[in-house]
Design a protein around this motif. Structure first.
Motif, short mmCIF file in Angstrom:
data_model
loop_
_atom_site.label_atom_id
_atom_site.label_comp_id
_atom_site.label_asym_id
_atom_site.label_seq_id
_atom_site.Cartn_x
_atom_site.Cartn_y
_atom_site.Cartn_z
N ARG A 102 -19.55 24.71 -29.59
CA ARG A 102 -18.79 25.75 -28.90
C ARG A 102 -18.84 25.54 -27.39
O ARG A 102 -17.83 25.74 -26.69
CB ARG A 102 -19.30 27.13 -29.28
N SER A 103 -19.97 25.10 -26.87
CA SER A 103 -20.10 24.85 -25.44
C SER A 103 -19.17 23.72 -24.99
O SER A 103 -18.51 23.82 -23.96
CB SER A 103 -21.55 24.51 -25.10
N ILE A 104 -19.13 22.65 -25.76
CA ILE A 104 -18.24 21.52 -25.43
C ILE A 104 -16.80 21.99 -25.38
O ILE A 104 -16.02 21.56 -24.53
CB ILE A 104 -18.42 20.37 -26.44
N LEU A 105 -16.44 22.89 -26.30
CA LEU A 105 -15.07 23.40 -26.36
C LEU A 105 -14.79 24.48 -25.32
O LEU A 105 -13.65 24.90 -25.14
CB LEU A 105 -14.79 23.96 -27.76
N GLY A 106 -15.86 24.95 -24.65
CA GLY A 106 -15.70 26.02 -23.67
C GLY A 106 -15.47 27.37 -24.31
O GLY A 106 -14.86 28.27 -23.71
N TYR A 107 -15.96 27.54 -25.53
CA TYR A 107 -15.79 28.80 -26.26
C TYR A 107 -17.13 29.51 -26.34
O TYR A 107 -18.06 29.05 -26.99
CB TYR A 107 -15.24 28.52 -27.66
N ALA A 108 -17.24 30.63 -25.69
CA ALA A 108 -18.49 31.38 -25.65
C ALA A 108 -18.63 32.32 -26.84
O ALA A 108 -19.67 32.94 -27.02
CB ALA A 108 -18.59 32.18 -24.35
N GLY A 109 -17.60 32.45 -27.64
CA GLY A 109 -17.62 33.37 -28.76
C GLY A 109 -16.70 34.55 -28.49
O GLY A 109 -16.08 34.65 -27.43
N GLN A 110 -16.65 35.43 -29.45
CA GLN A 110 -15.77 36.59 -29.29
C GLN A 110 -16.33 37.50 -28.22
O GLN A 110 -17.54 37.66 -28.09
CB GLN A 110 -15.67 37.34 -30.61
N GLU A 111 -15.43 38.07 -27.46
CA GLU A 111 -15.82 38.98 -26.39
C GLU A 111 -15.06 40.29 -26.56
O GLU A 111 -13.91 40.29 -26.95
CB GLU A 111 -15.51 38.37 -25.02
N ARG A 112 -15.73 41.34 -26.23
CA ARG A 112 -15.08 42.64 -26.28
C ARG A 112 -14.11 42.77 -25.11
O ARG A 112 -14.42 42.41 -23.98
CB ARG A 112 -16.14 43.72 -26.19
N ARG A 113 -12.96 43.28 -25.38
CA ARG A 113 -11.95 43.46 -24.32
C ARG A 113 -11.78 44.90 -24.00
O ARG A 113 -11.81 45.77 -24.75
CB ARG A 113 -10.61 42.88 -24.76
#
Length: 113
Positions: A102-113
């Motif tokens: 996920r880090s390589i992809l730049g995806y930190a996970g779902q985030e609350r909006r």
């Protein structure tokens, strides 16, 4: 009567690891399945989320013993696409849950909006 273990055996892990490297090879900056030891704790975590895929993974591991992983993948692609789809879901799910991927992809996970 002995119940089947709810985890993969070392032999099953070894067979599935070879298949995982066919399905998730090293590419550019992305690690291969074996680079991240996908068929260790990551696949256990994925099976925890999808225990319904354990029987399919075991069956494929049994089928793969003594065969080349590429041949098995080609075979199930033609003869058993449901198994291929299930194994792809399991392995891709395990792979993309990994923090390093996920880090390589730049995806930190779902985030609350």
């Amino acid at each position: 009567m002995n119940a089947a273990p709810q985890t993969l055996t070392p032999d099953e892990r070894q067979a599935l690891s070879a298949i995982a490297d066919v399905l998730i090879p090293r590419f550019a900056h992305m690690p291969s399945a074996s680079d991240v030891e996908l068929c260790g704790p990551p696949i256990d975590r994925a099976l925890g989320a999808r225990p319904d895929l354990l029987a399919t993974a075991r069956s494929l591991a049994k089928q793969a013993r003594g065969s080349h992983a590429e041949d098995i993948v080609r075979e199930i692609e033609v003869d058993d696409p449901k198994t291929l789809n299930a194994v792809l879901q399991l392995m891709a799910g395990a792979y993309f849950m990994l923090p390093e991927v996920r880090s390589i992809l730049g995806y930190a996970g779902q985030e609350r909006r």
